[in-house]
Design a protein around this motif. Structure first.
Motif, PDB file in Angstrom:
ATOM      1  N   GLY A 164       0.858  -1.307   0.149  1.00  0.00           N
ATOM      2  CA  GLY A 164      -0.137  -0.069   0.054  1.00  0.00           C
ATOM      3  C   GLY A 164       0.895   1.224  -0.166  1.00  0.00           C
ATOM      4  O   GLY A 164       1.237   1.553   0.974  1.00  0.00           O
ATOM      5  N   GLY A 165       0.866   1.972  -1.187  1.00  0.00           N
ATOM      6  CA  GLY A 165       1.839   3.090  -1.250  1.00  0.00           C
ATOM      7  C   GLY A 165       3.334   2.695  -1.091  1.00  0.00           C
ATOM      8  O   GLY A 165       3.777   1.718  -1.825  1.00  0.00           O
TER       9      GLY A 165
ATOM     10  N   CYS B 163      -5.568  -7.470  -1.386  1.00  0.00           N
ATOM     11  CA  CYS B 163      -5.851  -5.977  -0.830  1.00  0.00           C
ATOM     12  C   CYS B 163      -4.808  -5.331  -0.513  1.00  0.00           C
ATOM     13  O   CYS B 163      -3.663  -5.737   0.062  1.00  0.00           O
ATOM     14  CB  CYS B 163      -6.989  -6.104   0.228  1.00  0.00           C
ATOM     15  SG  CYS B 163      -8.505  -7.176  -0.038  1.00  0.00           S
ATOM     16  N   GLU B 164      -4.743  -4.223  -0.598  1.00  0.00           N
ATOM     17  CA  GLU B 164      -3.729  -3.198  -0.382  1.00  0.00           C
ATOM     18  C   GLU B 164      -3.403  -3.073   1.193  1.00  0.00           C
ATOM     19  O   GLU B 164      -4.627  -3.058   1.991  1.00  0.00           O
ATOM     20  CB  GLU B 164      -3.978  -1.926  -0.793  1.00  0.00           C
ATOM     21  CG  GLU B 164      -3.799  -1.774  -2.409  1.00  0.00           C
ATOM     22  CD  GLU B 164      -4.322  -0.360  -2.984  1.00  0.00           C
ATOM     23  OE1 GLU B 164      -3.858  -0.128  -4.019  1.00  0.00           O
ATOM     24  OE2 GLU B 164      -4.794   0.379  -2.140  1.00  0.00           O
ATOM     25  N   SER B 165      -2.285  -2.780   1.597  1.00  0.00           N
ATOM     26  CA  SER B 165      -2.122  -3.059   3.137  1.00  0.00           C
ATOM     27  C   SER B 165      -2.060  -1.736   3.755  1.00  0.00           C
ATOM     28  O   SER B 165      -1.349  -1.316   4.407  1.00  0.00           O
ATOM     29  CB  SER B 165      -0.770  -3.677   3.349  1.00  0.00           C
ATOM     30  OG  SER B 165      -0.529  -4.781   2.819  1.00  0.00           O
ATOM     31  N   ILE B 166      -3.215  -0.746   3.414  1.00  0.00           N
ATOM     32  CA  ILE B 166      -3.284   0.344   4.154  1.00  0.00           C
ATOM     33  C   ILE B 166      -4.950   0.495   4.468  1.00  0.00           C
ATOM     34  O   ILE B 166      -5.545  -0.240   3.964  1.00  0.00           O
ATOM     35  CB  ILE B 166      -2.963   1.542   3.235  1.00  0.00           C
ATOM     36  CG1 ILE B 166      -3.693   1.290   1.782  1.00  0.00           C
ATOM     37  CG2 ILE B 166      -1.527   1.691   3.104  1.00  0.00           C
ATOM     38  CD1 ILE B 166      -3.530   2.682   0.828  1.00  0.00           C
ATOM     39  N   PRO B 167      -5.201   1.309   5.390  1.00  0.00           N
ATOM     40  CA  PRO B 167      -6.564   1.257   5.541  1.00  0.00           C
ATOM     41  C   PRO B 167      -7.347   1.902   4.458  1.00  0.00           C
ATOM     42  O   PRO B 167      -7.018   2.760   3.660  1.00  0.00           O
ATOM     43  CB  PRO B 167      -6.854   2.641   6.890  1.00  0.00           C
ATOM     44  CG  PRO B 167      -5.463   2.382   7.310  1.00  0.00           C
ATOM     45  CD  PRO B 167      -4.089   2.074   6.297  1.00  0.00           C
ATOM     46  N   GLY B 168      -8.347   1.254   4.154  1.00  0.00           N
ATOM     47  CA  GLY B 168      -9.468   1.469   3.190  1.00  0.00           C
ATOM     48  C   GLY B 168      -8.769   1.348   1.548  1.00  0.00           C
ATOM     49  O   GLY B 168      -9.162   1.586   0.799  1.00  0.00           O
ATOM     50  N   GLY B 169      -7.540   0.317   1.791  1.00  0.00           N
ATOM     51  CA  GLY B 169      -7.233  -0.051   0.556  1.00  0.00           C
ATOM     52  C   GLY B 169      -8.087  -0.666  -0.377  1.00  0.00           C
ATOM     53  O   GLY B 169      -9.006  -1.481   0.032  1.00  0.00           O
ATOM     54  N   LEU B 170      -7.543  -0.775  -1.822  1.00  0.00           N
ATOM     55  CA  LEU B 170      -8.467  -1.366  -2.690  1.00  0.00           C
ATOM     56  C   LEU B 170      -8.033  -2.976  -2.750  1.00  0.00           C
ATOM     57  O   LEU B 170      -6.921  -3.404  -2.315  1.00  0.00           O
ATOM     58  CB  LEU B 170      -8.054  -0.873  -4.097  1.00  0.00           C
ATOM     59  CG  LEU B 170      -8.453   0.662  -4.219  1.00  0.00           C
ATOM     60  CD1 LEU B 170      -8.265   1.189  -5.870  1.00  0.00           C
ATOM     61  CD2 LEU B 170     -10.097   0.870  -3.892  1.00  0.00           C
TER      62      LEU B 170
END
Length: 570
Positions: A542-543, A558-565
């Motif tokens: 994520g980023g 899923c992306e490893s950030i809050p609200g990730g896609l």
């Protein structure tokens, strides 16, 4: 001394009788084994003469003689037969007098009542013209019977369902029932129901207007079915049903089922454009056991008269438009077996009297607007019989009562999206028969209780969208029948345990949107060759952050950030 031929207290066996049977071992059925004074006892001595002494002085009092004249008759008033005739005649005269008086007063009262009813039925512009004259005995009798259920003002108004039903019963019904017919009120109540539930036009099938069948009495009904994996509404044609308001007995009408005595025991009409309010006249169906009118447009408050149908065991009114609270009268009946009120607009709180429903097998309150806390009396809710209970998608608050541990016969426990908070109680582990456990989309916090893994019959476990913390226990391997696990969107930490690899029936495993560290174990990936077809994890960076859980077998990463896609993987 005892004399020959006379049985005294010491002579022969003694018989004692208890409950009609002799107790002495030598006596059967209360009969003596010999004849009194007979040959069997005394042999040839039975013909001997016996001398008996006579006292010289007889002290017996002898009254003086009265001369008798055979030609003299006593006075007639002393004749017993004459006195009997006089008394009988007097009693008969009194009875005749009372009967005549009662008949006269009864006739006057009946005439007055008849005039009152006929007066109430008269209007300046008559709403309908009865086939029979209103003065006939049958007409008056029908009025008398129907007025037991319906106020006269209602069935006198042709614009009301009751007025339409009365007119149909009297004028249009091909059966032309008499006032004395045992099924007059049953037929009338069903006709009132028919007219009451036409606010949105004719029924979809099998109403009076249905012309789908070449036989004017029949119709092609339909049944809503729910095939697996299909979201849209699917119907199955039910051919050769009997239309409502036809000449057939009401037991043959579509969706009506009767017992061998022709009393209605089941009404089942699902998704058929029934719109309106349920009439109170249905309370006359005293043998009604199952009332299933789901997926229609019934509105208004829940009927109080349900509690008056003493045989009613099953109420299925889900997905209608009922409003208001659950009537307290519902809790007066402890013998309900299933109540399904889901998918309405009901509101208010759940009464503490809920614990009085001790025979339920299914209790469904989902998708309404119930609020406040769940009463602790839920633990008394049919603990020995309740197998299915759905309360999801309401606006409750507070915690999940620990008393739910008493419901150890539950198979489906759906308490998701309800606003519940606090810890998941450890008593959740006492639901030994539970298969579906849905607690997702609440505000639960704390660790997942170890006791939850004692429910080894679980097939579906949903704990997603809460605030759960801590690590996943290795005891997850005890859930050998599990098919779906969803723990997404929590704050779970630690490694993903390879104990998942022991779950050979596992089809879905959602672990994304958590704080797990480390890769998805390769042993878990081996399940993708067996049963696992839906595996989600935080396996995309994520980023500038690296992926939390590297995964070579995930179907969605899923992306490893809050609200990730999340992305579908090849």
């Amino acid at each position: 001394d005892s004399k020959p031929g006379i049985l005294d207290d010491s002579d022969g066996p003694r018989m004692e009788v208890s409950r009609g049977n002799a107790n002495d071992g030598g006596i059967e059925y209360g009969r003596l084994p010999f004849h009194r004074g007979g040959r069997d006892e005394f042999g040839d001595e039975e013909n001997l003469a016996v001398a008996i002494a006579v006292n010289d002085v007889d002290s017996t009092f002898i009254p003086s003689a009265i001369q008798y004249d055979p030609d003299k008759k006593p006075p007639i008033y002393q004749n017993r037969r004459f006195r009997l005739y006089m008394c009988s005649g007097f009693v008969l005269l009194i009875m005749i007098t009372l009967a005549v008086s009662f008949a006269v007063s009864r006739n006057v009262g009946s005439t007055s009542n008849s005039n009152n009813i006929q007066s109430s039925l008269r209007t300046d512009s008559p709403t309908f013209s009865p086939t029979l004259s209103p003065t006939t005995a049958n007409f008056q009798g029908i009025i008398g019977e129907i007025s037991k259920l319906t106020d006269v003002a209602l069935f006198n108004d042709i614009n009301t369902p009751q007025g339409k039903a009365f007119k149909w019963i009297h004028d249009d019904d091909p059966r032309q029932l008499s006032a004395r017919d045992d099924f007059l009120l049953q037929r009338y109540a069903l006709v009132v129901m028919y007219y009451s539930l036409q606010e949105n036009g004719p029924w979809a099938t099998c109403g009076e207007e249905d012309n789908s069948h070449q036989n004017s009495t029949l119709c092609d009904g339909r049944k809503r079915i729910f095939p697996s994996g299909v979201d849209e509404v699917v119907y199955e044609v039910v051919p050769d049903e009997v239309k409502w308001l036809s000449a057939e007995h009401e037991c043959n009408w579509f969706g009506v089922y009767c017992d061998l005595d022709d009393s209605v025991v089941i009404i089942e009409i699902i998704d058929n454009n029934l719109v309106g309010t349920l009439p109170r006249e249905l309370s006359t169906l005293t043998f009604l056991e199952y009332f299933r009118i789901s997926f229609n447009g019934l509105r208004g408050p829940l009927p109080v008269w349900f509690s008056e149908c003493r045989q009613l065991r099953d109420i299925e009114l889900h997905f209608n438009q009922f409003t208001g609270p659950i009537p307290e009268a519902i809790y007066d009946r402890a013998d309900f077996e299933r109540i399904n009120l889901g998918g309405n607009m009901l509101s208010g709180t759940i009464s503490t009297r809920i614990g009085e429903l001790i025979n339920l097998k299914g209790f469904f309150l989902h998708e309404n607007a119930f609020s406040e806390t769940i009463p602790t009396e839920i633990g008394l809710l049919s603990p020995d019989t309740l197998a299915y209970t759905w309360w999801h998608q309401n606006t409750f608050s507070g915690t999940l009562p620990t008393e739910i541990g008493n419901l150890n016969k539950l198979r489906e426990f759906w308490f998701f999206n309800m606003g519940l908070s606090g810890n998941i109680p450890t008593e959740i582990g006492l639901l030994y028969d539970v298969e579906f456990l849905r607690l997702e989309s609440n505000k639960f916090s704390g660790k997942i209780p170890e006791e939850i893994y004692n429910n080894v019959r679980l097939t579906n476990l949903y704990l997603s969208n809460n605030f759960l913390t801590g690590t996943l226990s290795s005891n997850v391997k005890k859930l050998v029948d599990i098919k779906e696990i969803s723990m997404k969107t929590n704050f779970l930490t630690g490694p993903i345990p390879d104990d998942f690899s022991n779950l050979n029936s596992l089809d879905m495993l959602w672990l994304h949107y958590n704080n797990f560290k480390g890769p998805v174990p390769s042993s878990v990936c081996t399940l993708t060759f067996l049963s696992l077809t839906d595996l989600h994890a935080d396996c995309l960076k994520g980023g500038n952050l690296p992926a939390r859980n590297e995964c070579t077998c995930c179907t969605v990463c899923c992306e490893s950030i809050p609200g990730g896609l999340c992305y579908l993987m090849n």
